[in-house]
Write a protein that holds these residues in place. Sequence first.
Motif, PDB file in Angstrom:
ATOM      1  N   SER A 114      -4.525  -9.175  -2.013  1.00 46.81           N
ATOM      2  CA  SER A 114      -4.405  -8.321  -0.826  1.00 46.81           C
ATOM      3  C   SER A 114      -2.979  -7.845  -0.552  1.00 46.81           C
ATOM      4  O   SER A 114      -2.772  -6.983   0.299  1.00 46.81           O
ATOM      5  CB  SER A 114      -4.928  -9.061   0.404  1.00 46.81           C
ATOM      6  OG  SER A 114      -4.186 -10.251   0.612  1.00 46.81           O
ATOM      7  N   SER A 115      -1.992  -8.380  -1.249  1.00 44.17           N
ATOM      8  CA  SER A 115      -0.602  -7.981  -0.995  1.00 44.17           C
ATOM      9  C   SER A 115      -0.345  -6.531  -1.389  1.00 44.17           C
ATOM     10  O   SER A 115       0.661  -5.948  -0.965  1.00 44.17           O
ATOM     11  CB  SER A 115       0.361  -8.896  -1.757  1.00 44.17           C
ATOM     12  OG  SER A 115       0.166  -8.778  -3.155  1.00 44.17           O
ATOM     13  N   VAL A 116      -1.227  -5.954  -2.195  1.00 49.48           N
ATOM     14  CA  VAL A 116      -1.012  -4.579  -2.645  1.00 49.48           C
ATOM     15  C   VAL A 116      -1.960  -3.598  -1.960  1.00 49.48           C
ATOM     16  O   VAL A 116      -2.020  -2.425  -2.337  1.00 49.48           O
ATOM     17  CB  VAL A 116      -1.172  -4.470  -4.180  1.00 49.48           C
ATOM     18  CG1 VAL A 116      -0.133  -5.323  -4.892  1.00 49.48           C
ATOM     19  CG2 VAL A 116      -2.579  -4.870  -4.610  1.00 49.48           C
ATOM     20  N   MET A 117      -2.670  -4.049  -0.935  1.00 54.85           N
ATOM     21  CA  MET A 117      -3.589  -3.164  -0.220  1.00 54.85           C
ATOM     22  C   MET A 117      -3.255  -3.155   1.265  1.00 54.85           C
ATOM     23  O   MET A 117      -2.639  -4.078   1.792  1.00 54.85           O
ATOM     24  CB  MET A 117      -5.040  -3.597  -0.427  1.00 54.85           C
ATOM     25  CG  MET A 117      -5.366  -4.966   0.137  1.00 54.85           C
ATOM     26  SD  MET A 117      -7.092  -5.447  -0.112  1.00 54.85           S
ATOM     27  CE  MET A 117      -7.917  -4.280   0.967  1.00 54.85           C
ATOM     28  N   GLU A 118      -3.647  -2.084   1.938  1.00 55.74           N
ATOM     29  CA  GLU A 118      -3.365  -1.939   3.361  1.00 55.74           C
ATOM     30  C   GLU A 118      -4.441  -2.637   4.180  1.00 55.74           C
ATOM     31  O   GLU A 118      -5.635  -2.345   4.023  1.00 55.74           O
ATOM     32  CB  GLU A 118      -3.278  -0.465   3.741  1.00 55.74           C
ATOM     33  CG  GLU A 118      -2.902  -0.228   5.195  1.00 55.74           C
ATOM     34  CD  GLU A 118      -1.581  -0.878   5.559  1.00 55.74           C
ATOM     35  OE1 GLU A 118      -1.517  -1.464   6.658  1.00 55.74           O
ATOM     36  OE2 GLU A 118      -0.631  -0.824   4.753  1.00 55.74           O
ATOM     37  N   VAL A 119      -4.009  -3.523   5.053  1.00 48.38           N
ATOM     38  CA  VAL A 119      -4.933  -4.280   5.900  1.00 48.38           C
ATOM     39  C   VAL A 119      -4.820  -3.845   7.355  1.00 48.38           C
ATOM     40  O   VAL A 119      -5.829  -3.683   8.044  1.00 48.38           O
ATOM     41  CB  VAL A 119      -4.668  -5.802   5.776  1.00 48.38           C
ATOM     42  CG1 VAL A 119      -5.591  -6.575   6.720  1.00 48.38           C
ATOM     43  CG2 VAL A 119      -4.837  -6.279   4.342  1.00 48.38           C
ATOM     44  N   SER A 120      -3.611  -3.591   7.802  1.00 45.00           N
ATOM     45  CA  SER A 120      -3.371  -3.320   9.233  1.00 45.00           C
ATOM     46  C   SER A 120      -3.628  -1.862   9.624  1.00 45.00           C
ATOM     47  O   SER A 120      -4.128  -1.593  10.718  1.00 45.00           O
ATOM     48  CB  SER A 120      -1.934  -3.690   9.595  1.00 45.00           C
ATOM     49  OG  SER A 120      -1.670  -5.050   9.291  1.00 45.00           O
ATOM     50  N   ASN A 121      -3.269  -0.917   8.740  1.00 41.81           N
ATOM     51  CA  ASN A 121      -3.357   0.505   9.114  1.00 41.81           C
ATOM     52  C   ASN A 121      -4.058   1.338   8.040  1.00 41.81           C
ATOM     53  O   ASN A 121      -3.479   2.297   7.511  1.00 41.81           O
ATOM     54  CB  ASN A 121      -1.945   1.056   9.354  1.00 41.81           C
ATOM     55  CG  ASN A 121      -1.196   0.309  10.435  1.00 41.81           C
ATOM     56  OD1 ASN A 121      -1.496   0.442  11.609  1.00 41.81           O
ATOM     57  ND2 ASN A 121      -0.211  -0.481  10.017  1.00 41.81           N
ATOM     58  N   PRO A 122      -5.304   1.020   7.738  1.00 41.04           N
ATOM     59  CA  PRO A 122      -5.992   1.767   6.673  1.00 41.04           C
ATOM     60  C   PRO A 122      -6.224   3.238   7.021  1.00 41.04           C
ATOM     61  O   PRO A 122      -6.140   4.103   6.136  1.00 41.04           O
ATOM     62  CB  PRO A 122      -7.321   1.019   6.518  1.00 41.04           C
ATOM     63  CG  PRO A 122      -7.519   0.316   7.825  1.00 41.04           C
ATOM     64  CD  PRO A 122      -6.151  -0.034   8.313  1.00 41.04           C
ATOM     65  N   SER A 123      -6.526   3.542   8.277  1.00 38.35           N
ATOM     66  CA  SER A 123      -6.775   4.944   8.655  1.00 38.35           C
ATOM     67  C   SER A 123      -5.498   5.764   8.586  1.00 38.35           C
ATOM     68  O   SER A 123      -5.521   6.927   8.166  1.00 38.35           O
ATOM     69  CB  SER A 123      -7.377   5.015  10.063  1.00 38.35           C
ATOM     70  OG  SER A 123      -6.501   4.421  11.022  1.00 38.35           O
ATOM     71  N   GLU A 124      -4.363   5.159   8.975  1.00 36.28           N
ATOM     72  CA  GLU A 124      -3.075   5.860   8.889  1.00 36.28           C
ATOM     73  C   GLU A 124      -2.711   6.153   7.425  1.00 36.28           C
ATOM     74  O   GLU A 124      -2.205   7.232   7.097  1.00 36.28           O
ATOM     75  CB  GLU A 124      -1.971   5.037   9.540  1.00 36.28           C
ATOM     76  CG  GLU A 124      -2.001   5.020  11.053  1.00 36.28           C
ATOM     77  CD  GLU A 124      -3.018   4.027  11.607  1.00 36.28           C
ATOM     78  OE1 GLU A 124      -3.745   3.401  10.791  1.00 36.28           O
ATOM     79  OE2 GLU A 124      -3.098   3.879  12.839  1.00 36.28           O
ATOM     80  N   LEU A 125      -2.998   5.182   6.543  1.00 43.75           N
ATOM     81  CA  LEU A 125      -2.736   5.394   5.116  1.00 43.75           C
ATOM     82  C   LEU A 125      -3.598   6.532   4.575  1.00 43.75           C
ATOM     83  O   LEU A 125      -3.127   7.365   3.794  1.00 43.75           O
ATOM     84  CB  LEU A 125      -3.008   4.109   4.341  1.00 43.75           C
ATOM     85  CG  LEU A 125      -2.921   4.220   2.808  1.00 43.75           C
ATOM     86  CD1 LEU A 125      -1.523   4.655   2.378  1.00 43.75           C
ATOM     87  CD2 LEU A 125      -3.314   2.904   2.151  1.00 43.75           C
ATOM     88  N   LYS A 126      -4.859   6.585   5.006  1.00 44.78           N
ATOM     89  CA  LYS A 126      -5.769   7.626   4.547  1.00 44.78           C
ATOM     90  C   LYS A 126      -5.261   9.009   4.938  1.00 44.78           C
ATOM     91  O   LYS A 126      -5.268   9.952   4.135  1.00 44.78           O
ATOM     92  CB  LYS A 126      -7.159   7.389   5.124  1.00 44.78           C
ATOM     93  CG  LYS A 126      -8.214   8.381   4.638  1.00 44.78           C
ATOM     94  CD  LYS A 126      -9.584   8.052   5.210  1.00 44.78           C
ATOM     95  CE  LYS A 126     -10.626   9.050   4.715  1.00 44.78           C
ATOM     96  NZ  LYS A 126     -11.983   8.735   5.264  1.00 44.78           N
ATOM     97  N   LEU A 127      -4.788   9.141   6.184  1.00 43.37           N
ATOM     98  CA  LEU A 127      -4.262  10.418   6.653  1.00 43.37           C
ATOM     99  C   LEU A 127      -2.967  10.788   5.912  1.00 43.37           C
ATOM    100  O   LEU A 127      -2.752  11.953   5.552  1.00 43.37           O
ATOM    101  CB  LEU A 127      -4.012  10.365   8.159  1.00 43.37           C
ATOM    102  CG  LEU A 127      -5.270  10.283   9.039  1.00 43.37           C
ATOM    103  CD1 LEU A 127      -4.866  10.035  10.495  1.00 43.37           C
ATOM    104  CD2 LEU A 127      -6.093  11.551   8.922  1.00 43.37           C
ATOM    105  N   PHE A 128      -2.134   9.798   5.705  1.00 46.81           N
ATOM    106  CA  PHE A 128      -0.885  10.043   4.982  1.00 46.81           C
ATOM    107  C   PHE A 128      -1.171  10.480   3.546  1.00 46.81           C
ATOM    108  O   PHE A 128      -0.562  11.423   3.037  1.00 46.81           O
ATOM    109  CB  PHE A 128      -0.035   8.770   5.000  1.00 46.81           C
ATOM    110  CG  PHE A 128       1.302   8.894   4.319  1.00 46.81           C
ATOM    111  CD1 PHE A 128       1.997  10.100   4.296  1.00 46.81           C
ATOM    112  CD2 PHE A 128       1.880   7.789   3.704  1.00 46.81           C
ATOM    113  CE1 PHE A 128       3.233  10.213   3.674  1.00 46.81           C
ATOM    114  CE2 PHE A 128       3.110   7.894   3.078  1.00 46.81           C
ATOM    115  CZ  PHE A 128       3.785   9.095   3.055  1.00 46.81           C
ATOM    116  N   ARG A 129      -2.106   9.818   2.923  1.00 44.81           N
ATOM    117  CA  ARG A 129      -2.490  10.152   1.556  1.00 44.81           C
ATOM    118  C   ARG A 129      -2.988  11.596   1.471  1.00 44.81           C
ATOM    119  O   ARG A 129      -2.608  12.350   0.562  1.00 44.81           O
ATOM    120  CB  ARG A 129      -3.568   9.173   1.095  1.00 44.81           C
ATOM    121  CG  ARG A 129      -4.062   9.367  -0.340  1.00 44.81           C
ATOM    122  CD  ARG A 129      -5.221   8.405  -0.584  1.00 44.81           C
ATOM    123  NE  ARG A 129      -5.845   8.604  -1.884  1.00 44.81           N
ATOM    124  CZ  ARG A 129      -5.558   7.918  -2.963  1.00 44.81           C
ATOM    125  NH1 ARG A 129      -4.636   6.960  -2.912  1.00 44.81           N
ATOM    126  NH2 ARG A 129      -6.186   8.152  -4.100  1.00 44.81           N
TER     127      ARG A 129
END
Length: 244
Positions: A114-129
């Motif tokens: 899990s150290s290489v995946m987003e746990v806290s802000n998955p929706s923010e990562l999706k928008l950024f991506r």
Amino acid sequence: MRKRLQVFISSTYIDLIEERQAAVGAVLKSGHIPAGMELFNASDKSQLEIIKRWIDESDVYMLILGGRYGSVEPESGISYTELEYDYALEIEKPLFAVVINENALEEKIKKHGSSVMEVSNPSELKLFRAKVLNNMSSFFEDIKDIRLAVMESLPEIASTRELAGWISGNEIPDTKGLVDEIAKLNNDVKELTKQNSILSNKVGQYTKVTNSSEFDELEKILNSIEVKIPPNIIVWVYLLRLIL
């Protein structure tokens, strides 16, 4: 004259060490200069301001986006990585990005947890991506894709944009002769300016306008002179006109 571009490499830190090293190596192999997260760890506003200055001074901005959103700036709720990217867009810095594809991310999670995946802000990562993919970007599956993106993107950017870059001192032409000639011309200009000033003063002395009191005195003198006209002068003028 060959220019070496300074490339600012941005990414999250812990999950992309190998990928970032691959990017640094590719930039160096291309003959350019890497700069980025190896020098900084954006975790507060003051550090972010320093990084912005480095982005200003760099010629190209590169983003490596993996499976993490990164540390979030408290006031904005935006990650420092996204803030860097937004700043590069704002100042219209030439940029490109490499984004991990879904299959590669799944394999990375299986390998590292899990150290290489987003746990806290998955929706923010999706928008950024999604934002990143709307600009100049490509997917990567492994470090070979990152190297390839660097090797392809930098020449294209260099050929289509007027960039300052860095130039080796050995490649700079000797400008001593030009500097000496400019100094000589400056001295000539100063001498001509001095001579022009002297001539202007002399002309001013010759064309000095008489003041009003001198005109009044001259008028009195002229008024005091009595001119006598012979009484038959008009007759003589009339006869001369008839003859001529």
